[in-house]
Design an enzyme around this catalytic site. Structure first.
Site, PDB file in Angstrom:
ATOM      1  CG  ASP A 596       2.422 -22.550  19.138  1.00 27.98           C
ATOM      2  OD1 ASP A 596       2.074 -22.680  17.952  1.00 27.98           O
ATOM      3  OD2 ASP A 596       3.049 -21.553  19.565  1.00 27.98           O
ATOM      4  CD  GLU A 639       5.358 -21.503  16.584  1.00 31.53           C
ATOM      5  OE1 GLU A 639       4.529 -22.055  15.812  1.00 31.53           O
ATOM      6  OE2 GLU A 639       5.060 -20.961  17.651  1.00 31.53           O
TER       7      GLU A 639
HETATM    8  P1  GH3 Z   1       2.489 -17.558  20.561  1.00 31.11           P
HETATM    9  O1  GH3 Z   1       2.557 -18.855  19.855  1.00 31.11           O
HETATM   10  O2  GH3 Z   1       2.979 -17.651  21.935  1.00 31.11           O
HETATM   11  O3  GH3 Z   1       1.150 -16.952  20.450  1.00 31.11           O
HETATM   12  O4  GH3 Z   1       3.487 -16.548  19.846  1.00 31.11           O
HETATM   13  P2  GH3 Z   1       4.360 -16.807  18.614  1.00 31.11           P
HETATM   14  O5  GH3 Z   1       5.316 -15.676  18.446  1.00 31.11           O
HETATM   15  O6  GH3 Z   1       4.995 -18.128  18.655  1.00 31.11           O
HETATM   16  O7  GH3 Z   1       3.287 -16.689  17.481  1.00 31.11           O
HETATM   17  P3  GH3 Z   1       3.096 -17.488  16.176  1.00 31.11           P
HETATM   18  O8  GH3 Z   1       2.773 -18.877  16.469  1.00 31.11           O
HETATM   19  O9  GH3 Z   1       2.141 -16.683  15.338  1.00 31.11           O
HETATM   20  O10 GH3 Z   1       4.514 -17.360  15.467  1.00 31.11           O
HETATM   21  C1  GH3 Z   1       5.213 -18.442  14.992  1.00 31.11           C
HETATM   22  C2  GH3 Z   1       6.589 -18.025  14.705  1.00 31.11           C
HETATM   23  O11 GH3 Z   1       7.482 -19.098  14.724  1.00 31.11           O
HETATM   24  C3  GH3 Z   1       6.723 -17.443  13.308  1.00 31.11           C
HETATM   25  C4  GH3 Z   1       8.103 -17.766  12.900  1.00 31.11           C
HETATM   26  O12 GH3 Z   1       8.956 -16.654  13.134  1.00 31.11           O
HETATM   27  C5  GH3 Z   1       8.516 -18.862  13.833  1.00 31.11           C
HETATM   28  N1  GH3 Z   1       8.798 -20.076  13.059  1.00 31.11           N
HETATM   29  C6  GH3 Z   1       7.912 -20.906  12.501  1.00 31.11           C
HETATM   30  N2  GH3 Z   1       8.558 -21.943  11.872  1.00 31.11           N
HETATM   31  C7  GH3 Z   1       9.878 -21.757  12.071  1.00 31.11           C
HETATM   32  C8  GH3 Z   1      11.069 -22.446  11.662  1.00 31.11           C
HETATM   33  O13 GH3 Z   1      11.034 -23.493  10.984  1.00 31.11           O
HETATM   34  N3  GH3 Z   1      12.255 -21.965  12.062  1.00 31.11           N
HETATM   35  C9  GH3 Z   1      12.335 -20.816  12.797  1.00 31.11           C
HETATM   36  N4  GH3 Z   1      13.536 -20.390  13.165  1.00 31.11           N
HETATM   37  N5  GH3 Z   1      11.249 -20.130  13.179  1.00 31.11           N
HETATM   38  C10 GH3 Z   1      10.039 -20.569  12.818  1.00 31.11           C
HETATM   39 MG    MG Z   2       4.002 -19.952  18.855  1.00 30.61          MG
HETATM   40 MG    MG Z   3       2.269 -21.199  16.179  1.00 32.18          MG
END
Ligand code: GH3
Ligand code: MG
Ligand code: MG
Length: 726
Positions: A596, A639
């Site tokens: 992640d 992500e």
């Molecule tokens: P952490 O995993 O370290 O706890 O923090 P984080 O900020 O990554 O937290 P979280 O997993 O909750 O957030 C996922 C973020 O990833 C939300 C969204 O803004 C971003 N994201 C998810 N899918 C995509 C995508 O397909 N494209 C882009 N540009 N961003 C994405």
């Molecule tokens: Mg994350």
């Molecule tokens: Mg995540």
């Protein structure tokens, strides 16, 4: 690279290429300072925590032993590899070889890599460069090549020649030559033919009295044996001598097998012996090497052991032993064979059997002298052929491993089959694979006029039975085997064939058939042995290809992620259940990574969604760069990414995860640094389902996030136990 380093590398490469064996230079701490053509097994075993200590006992001590001896030493390591360590200069020892000298050792190693302790290594990597060398002479030749100039060059590149330091002489180490671990002789399945005739000593046969005053031929050394032979020649009549002399050169031009037959043909021509057989020693038994006349039509098994006292007595008395047929069709007189043991170098190596009830003593004496005369030449041929066979196995394996890299090529099956056919000298070969609904499908055929795929119910005669039994069949004469007749259009040239099953994880997945051995010869147990040594690798290749074909079907579905080009979650869930079954069958480990991106929300918030997408694309490409052939990386969603690592244990998976983490951490992303956290889970006891495996990796990932991010953690049942995190 400095000039000296470059020279050194080139030199070692040339030496390795010329000798065909590995050349590895070690320093006094047993560190490998240079290597060319290193054995792929050693590349994996030497640094491994579990097997490295075994290597340390052999190659790890090569420096010490060779420098103490002041000359080359030889050893066979625990993996069955023959090595020759020779001092080069004062501060290095070159290890030459790391090669299998017997196919038996090689078979043991493949077995261990597929079913035993070495299973954890990926077979394609493990067997990437396995070296087989037919003879000790290869190693000696390579050693001679390590001449003064090599020594100078190696010495020249030493950074700090340690002058003035006196090395305390080590006590003379004992060089232990480990014999290969004796294993019980593998029980060969009975050939399909049922009509073997058994010959035994008749009960009433009494051992001949031991004559006094004659030298015991068993005690005669090789040198004496030669003198004896020339003595024999002197009182031989001229015609005999001329004929023998003319015969020998023709013998040396043909293979050992054919030479055995030629001897019998010579006896027929020259002495009117129409039905005879030539036996060779295999361990304590006699085995058939050739037969002509009546004895050719009806295979014969001689059950008298080589060290039987009656054989010894026959040798002393220069007289044959009379053997009677054990079972006969009712009413038929049992046939009789006169058996002449033939001694070479003080050992019974061969025997000649003549199908006659009586034999004139004078003829008998002449024949025996001829046998002795010819047998020592034959022994040279046998050794020459054994070496050639090893070299052929080595060449075939090299080609085989090269082909494995072209697994996607259209002609892969065809080329693979042709390479394996070369190994057993078969002019015709086919490869049948178990398809869906247990049908056998022809994947390749060599030398067939007829298109195998047009045959109805292919493989019903033999292949299907072989596949079910999982044991190979060697048929020396198809007309004697209880099989339904072969359709005319297949018109095989010879009456002998091999049908060999390919078994993976206890299941028969395919069958290879070999017919028409070159030169009109019959297949024999040496051919089976050659196939035994390559079979595990064929099985792995077939299994991998079958899997890939299945994945091809998956590719038709929408299983790729358009942003990163990686596969998606739908795919990995299907594939995981497939791999878990496979790991159950093969016993191979299996690991899974959940990845992640850290703080990715803020990346999006600061630089916008398109910039975020670009960063995800970079992460995807880094994943791809860090994986090996069979690994699968997917975009799990958002992500999050995951990686499936077949045949990978926790330790290796953790190392791969760490490689990925650090690669990402030091990559320059367009906007700001990006890091990932990774959870690692392996299929241990207790983790049975796809769900559990994903959940375990997830929990480890969660803990990595909690611990501070940019971190790899392995699932721990205690720390990560308890309730689900999500
Ligand atoms: P952490 O995993 O370290 O706890 O923090 P984080 O900020 O990554 O937290 P979280 O997993 O909750 O957030 C996922 C973020 O990833 C939300 C969204 O803004 C971003 N994201 C998810 N899918 C995509 C995508 O397909 N494209 C882009 N540009 N961003 C994405
Ligand atoms: Mg994350
Ligand atoms: Mg995540």
């Amino acid at each position: 690279m400095s000039l000296a380093d470059e020279n050194k590398a080139q030199l070692l490469d040339r030496l390795a290429a010329e000798s065909g064996v590995a050349v590895v230079v070690v320093d006094e701490n047993s560190n490998e300072v240079a290597a060319a053509n290193n054995n792929s097994m050693c590349r994996l075993l030497y640094p491994s925590a579990d097997f490295g200590p075994f290597c340390a006992e052999y190659c790890g001590k090569a420096f010490k032993r060779a420098t103490a001896a002041g000359k080359a030493i030889e050893y066979e390591c625990y993996a069955g590899l023959k090595c020759r360590a020779t001092p080069v200069g004062k501060q290095h020892v070159a290890i030459l070889g790391r090669a299998f000298e017997t196919s038996d050792n090689y078979r043991r190693a493949t077995d261990k890599a597929i079913n035993g302790d070495w299973r954890r290594f990926r077979p394609t990597e493990f067997f990437d460069n396995v070296i087989i060398s037919g003879s000790a002479a290869t190693l000696e030749r390579a050693e001679r090549e390590l001449d003064v100039s090599v020594t100078d060059l190696l010495e020249g590149i030493e950074k700090q020649p340690k002058r003035g330091r006196v090395r305390t002489p080590e006590p003379e180490p004992q060089i232990i030559e480990t014999p290969p671990i004796a294993e019980p002789q593998q029980q060969r399945p009975d050939p399909l033919e049922s009509s073997l005739l058994n010959y035994k000593l008749p009960a009433e046969d009494t051992p001949s009295p031991v004559s006094e005053g004659r030298p015991d031929p068993f005690e005669t050394s090789m040198v004496n044996a030669k003198i004896d032979l020339s003595g024999v020649l002197v009182d031989q009549d001229l015609a005999d001598r001329e004929a023998w002399r003319a015969f020998i050169p023709t013998l040396l031009k043909v293979s050992y097998r054919l030479a055995c037959r030629r001897i019998l043909e010579f006896l027929a021509r020259h002495y009117g012996i129409q039905s005879s057989l030539w036996l060779q020693r295999e361990g304590q038994q006699f085995e058939m090497a050739a037969a002509i006349g009546d004895l050719e039509d009806q295979p014969v098994r001689i059950e008298i052991p080589v060290d039987d006292k009656r054989i010894r007595a026959a040798v002393r008395d220069d007289s044959p032993i009379v053997l009677k047929e054990l079972q006969t069709e009712s009413g038929k007189k049992p046939r009789v064979i006169q058996l002449f043991p033939v001694v070479i170098g003080g050992e019974v190596r061969n025997a000649l059997g003549i199908a006659r009830a009586e034999i004139d003593p004078e003829l008998s004496a002449r024949i025996l002298k001829f046998c002795r005369y010819v047998a020592s030449r034959l022994e040279i041929l046998r050794l020459r052929d054994a070496v050639a066979q090893q070299e052929r196995l080595s060449r075939v394996l090299k080609e085989f491993n090269e082909q494995l890299r072209n697994i996607d090529s259209e002609s892969f099956w065809q080329r693979l089959t042709s390479i394996i056919a070369q190994l057993v000298d078969a002019e015709r070969a086919s490869l049948l694979i178990r398809g869906s609904s247990d049908m056998l499908l022809a994947k390749a055929s060599i030398g067939n006029q007829a298109d195998l795929s047009t045959y109805p119910d292919l493989g019903s005669r033999v292949a299907r039975t072989i596949l079910e039994k999982g044991k190979p069949a060697l048929v020396t004469d198809v007309s004697k085997a209880s099989l339904s007749s072969v359709s005319a259009e297949r018109s095989y040239k010879t009456s002998s064939f091999i049908s060999y099953p390919i078994v993976f994880g206890g299941t028969g997945i395919g069958v290879m058939n070999f017919t028409d051995k070159a030169g009109g010869l019959r297949f024999d147990k040496h051919d089976l042995e050659a196939l035994d040594s390559i079979a595990p690798q064929i099985a792995v290749a077939l299994d991998r290809i079958a899997l890939r074909d299945k994945m091809g079907e998956f590719a038709q579905l929408s299983v790729t992620d358009p942003l990163t080009g990686l596969l998606n979650r739908r795919y990995i869930e299907e594939r995981l259940s497939e791999e878990i079954n496979r790991s159950d069958r093969s016993g191979e480990p299996l690991s899974f990574l959940m990845i992640d991106v850290d703080e990715f929300k803020s990346y999006n918030d600061r630089f916008g969604h398109p910039a975020g997408d670009e960063a995800l694309r970079v992460v995807g490409s880094i994943l791809r760069q860090n994986l090996r052939g069979a690994d699968v990386a997917v975009r799990y969603g958002g992500e999050e990414f995951s990686v499936l690592l077949p045949n990978t244990n926790t330790e290796e998976a953790e190392a791969i995860a760490e490689r990925i983490r650090s690669h990402i951490a030091r990559t320059e992303f367009p906007k700001r640094q990006v890091t990932v956290s990774i959870g690692v889970a392996s299929r241990l006891n207790g983790i049975q389902s796809v769900k559990d495996l994903i959940s375990a990796a997830d929990k480890a990932l969660f803990r990595a996030k909690e611990t501070g991010r940019n971190l790899v953690l392995v699932y721990d049942p205690i720390l990560d136990g308890g309730e689900n995190v999500h």
